[in-house]
Scaffold this motif. Structure first.
Motif, PDB file in Angstrom:
ATOM      1  N   ASN A 168       0.841  -1.207   0.000  1.00 21.62           N
ATOM      2  CA  ASN A 168       0.000   0.000   0.000  1.00 21.62           C
ATOM      3  C   ASN A 168       0.874   1.255   0.000  1.00 21.62           C
ATOM      4  O   ASN A 168       0.596   2.235  -0.700  1.00 21.62           O
ATOM      5  CB  ASN A 168      -0.897   0.028   1.248  1.00 21.62           C
ATOM      6  N   LEU A 169       1.930   1.206   0.794  1.00 24.78           N
ATOM      7  CA  LEU A 169       2.856   2.353   0.881  1.00 24.78           C
ATOM      8  C   LEU A 169       3.506   2.627  -0.474  1.00 24.78           C
ATOM      9  O   LEU A 169       3.587   3.771  -0.919  1.00 24.78           O
ATOM     10  CB  LEU A 169       3.903   2.035   1.943  1.00 24.78           C
ATOM     11  N   VAL A 170       3.942   1.555  -1.117  1.00 19.02           N
ATOM     12  CA  VAL A 170       4.640   1.690  -2.400  1.00 19.02           C
ATOM     13  C   VAL A 170       3.714   2.339  -3.440  1.00 19.02           C
ATOM     14  O   VAL A 170       4.121   3.237  -4.181  1.00 19.02           O
ATOM     15  CB  VAL A 170       5.124   0.290  -2.865  1.00 19.02           C
ATOM     16  N   ILE A 171       2.466   1.919  -3.471  1.00 20.63           N
ATOM     17  CA  ILE A 171       1.516   2.482  -4.441  1.00 20.63           C
ATOM     18  C   ILE A 171       1.207   3.942  -4.083  1.00 20.63           C
ATOM     19  O   ILE A 171       1.124   4.800  -4.970  1.00 20.63           O
ATOM     20  CB  ILE A 171       0.204   1.637  -4.486  1.00 20.63           C
ATOM     21  N   ALA A 172       1.074   4.214  -2.794  1.00 26.13           N
ATOM     22  CA  ALA A 172       0.819   5.599  -2.373  1.00 26.13           C
ATOM     23  C   ALA A 172       2.011   6.489  -2.709  1.00 26.13           C
ATOM     24  O   ALA A 172       1.842   7.661  -3.071  1.00 26.13           O
ATOM     25  CB  ALA A 172       0.531   5.654  -0.872  1.00 26.13           C
TER      26      ALA A 172
END
Ligand SMILES: Cc1cc2nc3c(=O)[nH]c(=O)nc-3n(C[C@H](O)[C@H](O)[C@H](O)COP(=O)(O)O)c2cc1C
Length: 253
Positions: A199-203
């Motif tokens: 999720n962090l990577v996509i954000a």
């Protein structure tokens, strides 16, 4: 079920920790490698369509663009971008009775993962180590000195961790999952960490940043930096985040 320290899931976590002394003697296991792709040569093959209208989905370019990024523009991330990335990774999105639910799924909704970060270049935020208080959507300042180099050193001297605007560090409060699920809880802990990092990577992509996941670190050095009691809570995963290097401007004659 035995106490935490006697569980095989817990022992595995401790036995697979890196430290500066033993890391030099680690040799590749005598386990033969296998192909990255599994093939069924005798099965009927059905080509998948690639002309989807789903290409218009807003997540498509983010997934397409995602690459582990280890080189960053010398530019700070804003506090809004940081807040968005924290929310995307672990923000509360719903509640029911005593339970709250978050952006990332969690085995048994027990949320064993804690988020820490080293703010290296964040606008309006002093450099140092912080903890994300999920419940109050706030951050707790843990140290008042620049932590970039210390975090990078503890991550096997991977220099880009210090060059990143923010380096995230995720730990597991092991009891949260193992007190309910025993050894199986260790699976849930590891899976939860993967969801959160993704999720962090996509954000990060969505905010014009790039990220690189990190799992190579001296466990107890990171634990010490964060002030964790490794018997109860230990670092599991990390990620460096920084501004994408802008493509070079084209010069015309
Ligand atoms: C569990 C895990 C651990 C990783 N640890 C590191 C690391 O310590 N240092 C690093 O430079 N990259 C690390 N990476 C990034 C991988 O090298 C990278 O995902 C891989 O080379 C594929 O490239 P891509 O992410 O750009 O598609 C890690 C990735 C994963 C999923």
């Amino acid at each position: 079920m035995p106490e935490l320290s006697e569980c095989s899931g817990y022992r595995y976590l401790r036995d697979s920790a890196y430290d500066r002394e033993t890391i030099r003697h680690i040799r590749r296991p005598a386990i033969e490698q296998v192909d990255t792709f599994k093939r069924y040569p005798d099965a009927e093959t059905i080509k998948l369509p690639t002309d989807w209208t789903l290409k218009e989905a807003r997540i498509t370019p983010l997934l397409q663009k995602r690459r582990s990024l280890r080189k960053y523009e010398n530019e700070s991330v804003s506090i809004e971008e940081l807040a968005f990335m924290l929310w995307a990774s672990q923000g509360i999105t719903a509640s029911s009775g005593n339970y709250t639910f978050r952006t990332a799924p969690s085995g048994g909704a027990l949320y064993p993962i804690e988020t820490y970060f080293s703010a290296n270049h964040v606008e309006d935020l002093n450099p140092g180590l912080y903890h994300f208080d999920v419940e109050n959507f706030s951050i707790d300042r843990l140290t008042t000195t620049d932590s970039a180099e210390a975090v990078a050193a503890a991550c096997l001297n991977q220099k880009f961790m210090a060059q990143a605007a923010v380096s995230f560090l995720w730990s597991a409060v092991i009891r949260r999952s193992m007190s309910k699920y025993g050894n199986r809880g260790m699976r849930y802990i590891l899976l939860d960490a993967g969801h959160i990092c993704q999720n962090l990577v996509i954000a990060a992509e969505a905010t014009g940043n790039g990220a690189c996941p990190i799992a190579a670190f001296y466990d107890d050095e990171v634990n010490a930096l964060l002030g964790l009691d490794p018997e109860e809570e230990t670092v599991l995963y990390a990620a460096a985040v920084g501004k994408r290097v802008a493509p070079k401007k084209q010069c015309s004659l």
